[in-house]
Design a protein around this motif. Sequence first.
Motif, PDB file in Angstrom:
ATOM      1  N   HIS A  77       7.144  23.851 -25.852  1.00  0.00           N
ATOM      2  CA  HIS A  77       6.052  23.800 -26.497  1.00  0.00           C
ATOM      3  C   HIS A  77       4.874  22.567 -26.697  1.00  0.00           C
ATOM      4  CE1 HIS A  77       7.691  20.495 -29.301  1.00  0.00           C
ATOM      5  NE2 HIS A  77       8.320  20.558 -28.739  1.00  0.00           N
ATOM      6  N   SER A  78       5.139  21.614 -26.026  1.00  0.00           N
ATOM      7  CA  SER A  78       4.457  20.024 -26.323  1.00  0.00           C
ATOM      8  C   SER A  78       3.099  20.810 -24.733  1.00  0.00           C
ATOM      9  CB  SER A  78       5.512  19.067 -25.521  1.00  0.00           C
ATOM     10  OG  SER A  78       6.200  18.555 -26.071  1.00  0.00           O
ATOM     11  N   ILE A  79       3.680  21.624 -24.125  1.00  0.00           N
ATOM     12  CA  ILE A  79       2.442  22.217 -23.111  1.00  0.00           C
ATOM     13  C   ILE A  79       0.972  22.641 -24.067  1.00  0.00           C
ATOM     14  CG2 ILE A  79       1.365  23.441 -21.335  1.00  0.00           C
ATOM     15  CD1 ILE A  79       4.165  24.392 -20.505  1.00  0.00           C
ATOM     16  N   SER A  80       1.461  22.994 -24.963  1.00  0.00           N
ATOM     17  CA  SER A  80      -0.449  23.572 -25.532  1.00  0.00           C
ATOM     18  C   SER A  80       0.071  22.311 -26.507  1.00  0.00           C
ATOM     19  CB  SER A  80       0.349  24.900 -26.445  1.00  0.00           C
ATOM     20  OG  SER A  80      -0.154  25.816 -25.727  1.00  0.00           O
ATOM     21  N   SER A  81       0.837  21.601 -27.194  1.00  0.00           N
ATOM     22  CA  SER A  81       0.912  21.099 -28.446  1.00  0.00           C
ATOM     23  C   SER A  81       2.145  19.803 -28.290  1.00  0.00           C
ATOM     24  CB  SER A  81       1.288  21.607 -29.395  1.00  0.00           C
ATOM     25  OG  SER A  81       0.630  22.957 -30.420  1.00  0.00           O
ATOM     26  N   PRO A  82       1.069  19.448 -27.596  1.00  0.00           N
ATOM     27  CA  PRO A  82       2.602  17.580 -27.381  1.00  0.00           C
ATOM     28  C   PRO A  82       2.432  17.104 -28.336  1.00  0.00           C
ATOM     29  CG  PRO A  82      -0.626  17.921 -26.412  1.00  0.00           C
ATOM     30  CD  PRO A  82      -0.351  18.988 -26.687  1.00  0.00           C
ATOM     31  N   GLY A  83       3.154  16.296 -28.838  1.00  0.00           N
ATOM     32  CA  GLY A  83       2.398  15.540 -29.882  1.00  0.00           C
ATOM     33  C   GLY A  83       4.293  14.311 -30.157  1.00  0.00           C
ATOM     34  N   GLY A  84       4.459  13.198 -30.354  1.00  0.00           N
ATOM     35  CA  GLY A  84       6.254  12.465 -30.703  1.00  0.00           C
ATOM     36  C   GLY A  84       6.603  12.489 -29.351  1.00  0.00           C
ATOM     37  N   ASP A  85       8.015  12.078 -29.775  1.00  0.00           N
ATOM     38  CA  ASP A  85       8.249  11.898 -27.956  1.00  0.00           C
ATOM     39  C   ASP A  85       9.323  13.413 -27.738  1.00  0.00           C
ATOM     40  OD1 ASP A  85      10.055  12.717 -30.161  1.00  0.00           O
ATOM     41  OD2 ASP A  85      11.772  10.746 -29.922  1.00  0.00           O
ATOM     42  N   TRP A  86       8.483  14.698 -27.693  1.00  0.00           N
ATOM     43  CA  TRP A  86       9.106  15.669 -26.877  1.00  0.00           C
ATOM     44  C   TRP A  86       7.700  15.928 -25.789  1.00  0.00           C
ATOM     45  CZ3 TRP A  86       8.173  17.852 -32.745  1.00  0.00           C
ATOM     46  CH2 TRP A  86       9.415  17.838 -33.247  1.00  0.00           C
ATOM     47  N   TYR A  87       7.979  15.879 -24.992  1.00  0.00           N
ATOM     48  CA  TYR A  87       7.084  16.137 -23.223  1.00  0.00           C
ATOM     49  C   TYR A  87       7.550  17.442 -22.917  1.00  0.00           C
ATOM     50  CZ  TYR A  87       7.860  11.255 -24.474  1.00  0.00           C
ATOM     51  OH  TYR A  87       8.768   9.542 -25.071  1.00  0.00           O
ATOM     52  N   THR A  88       6.371  17.202 -21.742  1.00  0.00           N
ATOM     53  CA  THR A  88       6.056  18.444 -21.006  1.00  0.00           C
ATOM     54  C   THR A  88       7.071  19.095 -19.987  1.00  0.00           C
ATOM     55  OG1 THR A  88       3.631  18.552 -21.167  1.00  0.00           O
ATOM     56  CG2 THR A  88       4.565  20.070 -19.781  1.00  0.00           C
ATOM     57  N   PRO A  89       8.315  20.185 -20.228  1.00  0.00           N
ATOM     58  CA  PRO A  89       9.062  20.064 -19.067  1.00  0.00           C
ATOM     59  C   PRO A  89       8.893  20.890 -17.784  1.00  0.00           C
ATOM     60  CG  PRO A  89       8.190  22.415 -20.456  1.00  0.00           C
ATOM     61  CD  PRO A  89       7.122  21.477 -20.882  1.00  0.00           C
ATOM     62  N   SER A  90      10.009  20.113 -17.198  1.00  0.00           N
ATOM     63  CA  SER A  90       9.732  19.785 -15.492  1.00  0.00           C
ATOM     64  C   SER A  90      10.894  21.110 -14.569  1.00  0.00           C
ATOM     65  CB  SER A  90       9.734  18.680 -15.228  1.00  0.00           C
ATOM     66  OG  SER A  90       9.009  17.569 -15.451  1.00  0.00           O
ATOM     67  N   SER A  91      10.336  22.210 -14.799  1.00  0.00           N
ATOM     68  CA  SER A  91      10.998  23.269 -14.269  1.00  0.00           C
ATOM     69  C   SER A  91      11.143  23.655 -12.780  1.00  0.00           C
ATOM     70  CB  SER A  91      10.726  23.893 -15.074  1.00  0.00           C
ATOM     71  OG  SER A  91      10.931  24.799 -16.623  1.00  0.00           O
ATOM     72  N   GLY A  92      12.451  23.584 -12.275  1.00  0.00           N
ATOM     73  CA  GLY A  92      12.389  24.002 -11.228  1.00  0.00           C
ATOM     74  C   GLY A  92      13.347  23.440 -10.190  1.00  0.00           C
ATOM     75  N   ILE A  93      12.625  23.342  -8.889  1.00  0.00           N
ATOM     76  CA  ILE A  93      12.487  21.611  -7.866  1.00  0.00           C
ATOM     77  C   ILE A  93      12.069  21.109  -7.887  1.00  0.00           C
ATOM     78  CG2 ILE A  93      12.754  21.290  -5.427  1.00  0.00           C
ATOM     79  CD1 ILE A  93      12.268  24.300  -4.320  1.00  0.00           C
TER      80      ILE A  93
END
Length: 686
Positions: free
Chosen positions: A261-277
């Motif tokens: 959800h941080s891709i569209s709605s970043p905030g707090g101490d939740w960050y964009t994920p890091s999927s895959g290699i």
Amino acid sequence: WLKLEASRRDGSLPPPCSCVQRVPAAASQRGMAAAMGARRAMVLALAAAALRAEGLESLVCFRPDAATWRRTQCGGANGTADIPSQWAADVSPAWQPLQEYPRPQMVRGAGGSPSVLRDSGDAIVWGSLNGLWEWQGHAPPKSAPPFGQRLSDSIMVPFPVESCLSGVAPRRSEDAMKTMWYRLTFDLAPSSARTLLHFGAVDWQTIVWMNGHELGNHTGGYDGFSFDVSDVLRPSGNELLLFVFDPSETGVQPHGKQFIHSISSPGGDWYTPSSGIWQTVWMERVPRRYIRRLKIDQASTKAVTITAELAGDTAAQLAERVGVIVYDPASGQEIAAADGLAGQAIEVQVPSPRMWSTETPVLYDVRIRTGQDEVLSYFGLRTFALGGGDKKRPLLNGNFTFLAGFLDQSFWPDGLYTAPSDEALEYDILAVGMFGLNMIRLHQKVNPERWYYYTDRHGVAVFQDAPQKYGDASAGTVPYFLSDLKAMIEGRRNHPSILQWTVFNEADCWEVFKPDGIKQTVDLVRSLDGTRLVDTDSGGDANKLGLGDVNDIHSYPAPADVTPSSTQYAMVGEFGGLGAFVSGKEWVAGKCFAYQTAKTPAEQADLYIAIAKTFASRADHVSAAVYTQTTDVEFECDGFLNYDRTNKFDVQQVAAIYTANRAIQHVVAGRVAVESDAGAGFPVVV
């Protein structure tokens, strides 16, 4: 970095589209025969000659067209900010990313001095597969593998899917891809040696095929895994195919601070994920019976104990002799040696030992040899244990050193989990010393081996967190958590800079364990590694159980006082969160937050220095403190560095912070010795 730049200038690094980093042919290893006996030297020489005749220099990768990749916006999707770090400019299809040797504590081959070999490796025995791969998202989980089919997109490996350097980052949470395919084709000359395929880390579940043969699968987003591909390789037209599934926070597994959800709605101490290699993919040539793993016990003031685990037939392994040779850190001359059997601990007494510490990070080179194989490693002698009677202190080499450090998320605005370059990776370690600190609490992430190599080299102590299921943990989380915990300890325990394991953080995971599960988990950590201290729960109520070695509290912004006991030392595991928001450096303009906002960087520096003086006054009973945090991360703007690693402070402010931090570390009998060389020797980026 200087070595890399020099190599670029003199042409010893590869042409732009090559598969591997090429290094000049190594000088002969003179003196080796005398150390190990003529017969064993001849065996190794013949094996080395065979490897060179059939080496990985013949590796040729067939990449997607360079025009299929471009960097996307390095900033929040609901804004216009684009804040890549300075190192992101070097990432392009014209140059292979992260070319450095990925496993510096276990290196094969020749290639000059040990330090050069750890950086470059030997192109005869290893080759990187980093660079453009074919890629396709939204793969149906039960679909047939697309053997022989070109995939629809291109991705820059090893940057995670959601990063702007991948080239395929989704800009909306609803477009996030939980399933995906990776594909790479290559040629490689046949060899009588074995060929291994290594993955530094892939988040989260992976199935791997080579030439239509399923090699196996792996679950876990933070540890490496390997396959022996010798029997399925072809001289040409090899096809490597991966299927990856990563649910991030929607799954039950530990995922640290990653949230879709941080891709569209970043905030707090939740960050964009890091999927895959997200770490280097590479191949390695090894003998038929090779050293598969090392266990290095360096928690000593006089000896190192090394266990070499061999791959191959068990009966043959039991009879295999292993030699261990230790070299002087200054002269490079052999100073000690011992031998024993594979799979058994071999102790080597070190004459006139010099200890590893945050002030003097002395590292010893060591070579481990068998009849067919040889690897270069290193160690640092040090102890870290409780002392101090009824009011415990953590003692490094028998002496108290106040450990003051950063909470480090190790996220990047351009690569997310993956630093854009090796120089960038090292810079985060150098920043610790730049501000007069001596420790990092690596938060809810396990970094690549080279990160720990730099903490070992630069004398930065590491308190290593186990990645948590950050929110909505359940009983289903427990087996994945324990598997990741075990892999973390076994995969990183050889690094002398790691002094302490942190099992849980606040209330993230421990409450879903059965009543006796917390104790069993702490006991598991101690059984896997009894040479380090254990923090049961940083800032959480599980600390009240008294199972670990640390009374660890979190307190924002000002640090509350904390007391030691007869079984635990006192530590403030998180404090601060002070933030000056720098225009043009925000993930989304005007959206930064901090636990305490400062109007200017100068005010942030003043606020921090006042807190540092508080710790100096409490250093008679508080032993460690962790400031949140090294850098800004997305909306959380409480770093000393901006997210792009530019410095918030000018030279005078850095010097003042440095002096305040060094004062905490030099409290002796209630008096503070302030150094006058503030900031000397460390880079300052303004």
